[in-house]
Design a protein around this motif. Structure first.
Motif, PDB file in Angstrom:
ATOM      1  N   ALA A  37      71.815 -24.965  37.425  1.00  0.00           N
ATOM      2  CA  ALA A  37      71.293 -25.302  36.103  1.00  0.00           C
ATOM      3  C   ALA A  37      70.028 -24.505  35.799  1.00  0.00           C
ATOM      4  N   VAL A  38      69.145 -24.388  36.769  1.00  0.00           N
ATOM      5  CA  VAL A  38      67.902 -23.629  36.567  1.00  0.00           C
ATOM      6  C   VAL A  38      68.226 -22.150  36.341  1.00  0.00           C
ATOM      7  N   ARG A  39      69.177 -21.591  37.102  1.00  0.00           N
ATOM      8  CA  ARG A  39      69.560 -20.183  36.906  1.00  0.00           C
ATOM      9  C   ARG A  39      70.052 -19.963  35.471  1.00  0.00           C
ATOM     10  N   ARG A  43      68.439 -17.496  32.659  1.00  0.00           N
ATOM     11  CA  ARG A  43      69.240 -16.469  31.975  1.00  0.00           C
ATOM     12  C   ARG A  43      69.113 -16.613  30.460  1.00  0.00           C
ATOM     13  N   ARG A  44      69.206 -17.857  29.966  1.00  0.00           N
ATOM     14  CA  ARG A  44      69.088 -18.109  28.534  1.00  0.00           C
ATOM     15  C   ARG A  44      67.721 -17.683  28.007  1.00  0.00           C
ATOM     16  N   LEU A  46      65.744 -15.415  29.210  1.00  0.00           N
ATOM     17  CA  LEU A  46      65.634 -13.959  29.228  1.00  0.00           C
ATOM     18  C   LEU A  46      66.414 -13.301  28.098  1.00  0.00           C
ATOM     19  N   LEU A  47      67.410 -14.011  27.557  1.00  0.00           N
ATOM     20  CA  LEU A  47      68.199 -13.473  26.455  1.00  0.00           C
ATOM     21  C   LEU A  47      67.621 -13.808  25.078  1.00  0.00           C
ATOM     22  N   ALA A  48      66.525 -14.534  25.035  1.00  0.00           N
ATOM     23  CA  ALA A  48      65.900 -14.829  23.738  1.00  0.00           C
ATOM     24  C   ALA A  48      65.545 -13.509  23.065  1.00  0.00           C
ATOM     25  N   PRO A  49      65.977 -13.314  21.814  1.00  0.00           N
ATOM     26  CA  PRO A  49      65.727 -12.029  21.150  1.00  0.00           C
ATOM     27  C   PRO A  49      64.269 -11.569  21.205  1.00  0.00           C
ATOM     28  N   SER A  50      63.330 -12.500  21.190  1.00  0.00           N
ATOM     29  CA  SER A  50      61.915 -12.118  21.218  1.00  0.00           C
ATOM     30  C   SER A  50      61.494 -11.576  22.584  1.00  0.00           C
ATOM     31  N   SER A 133      71.587 -14.696  17.928  1.00  0.00           N
ATOM     32  CA  SER A 133      71.727 -15.125  19.311  1.00  0.00           C
ATOM     33  C   SER A 133      72.234 -13.950  20.132  1.00  0.00           C
ATOM     34  N   VAL A 134      71.456 -13.523  21.120  1.00  0.00           N
ATOM     35  CA  VAL A 134      71.861 -12.438  22.005  1.00  0.00           C
ATOM     36  C   VAL A 134      72.548 -13.063  23.209  1.00  0.00           C
TER      37      VAL A 134
END
Length: 152
Positions: A37-39, A43-44, A46-50, A133-134
């Motif tokens: 869950a933490v991984r 990951r989510r 790190l994928l934030a567009p900002s 959303s990336v």
């Protein structure tokens, strides 16, 4: 996870009430353990567009809800999508009710251009919701990640 990847253990401290809520959440989502869950949370994040370098290649979606009765909005959106035809792979359009439409645009390209398209959509009169959303960053497969030993 790739068999060649080295797992690094680290501790996380948090209040009891928060870990209880987290444990309930991960059980409801079907995770076997906290680590998975933490991984996924990392990951989510790190994928934030900002958080993505503007010149990075990425793929994702732009989701929008808009009132198709607002003067010329459907025409403006179509023209805008033509301006970004190289970044747009596909679109899905559905009618939510008499006034509102939901559109999902599948995009792939340089993040700077994807952000630009998103921003140009979200400021249009009649667009009530627009989100970029990336979901994939080119060249960010697990084998290309570099781990910093200072963060263990």
């Amino acid at each position: 996870m790739n068999e060649k990847e080295t797992l690094v253990r680290f501790g996380i401290s948090m209040p009891q009430f928060l870990i209880e809520q987290f444990d309930a959440l991960i059980v409801n989502q079907g995770y076997d353990n906290r680590s998975e869950a933490v991984r996924d949370l990392v990951r989510r994040a790190l994928l934030a567009p900002s958080n993505i370098v503007p010149e990075q290649l990425a793929a994702g979606t732009i989701v929008m809800v808009y009132d198709h009765h607002v003067s010329d909005l459907p025409v403006v959106l179509t023209e805008l999508q033509h301006d970004y035809h190289q970044e747009i792979n596909s679109t899905l359009h559905t009618h939510l009710n008499y006034h509102q439409c939901l559109e999902v645009i599948v995009v792939r390209g340089v993040v700077r251009r994807l952000r630009e398209l998103h921003q140009r959509i979200q400021v249009l009169k009649g667009v009530s919701y627009a989100e970029l959303s990336v979901t994939h960053i080119d060249g960010q497969e697990p084998s290309s990640h570099q781990h910093n030993p200072q963060h263990s």
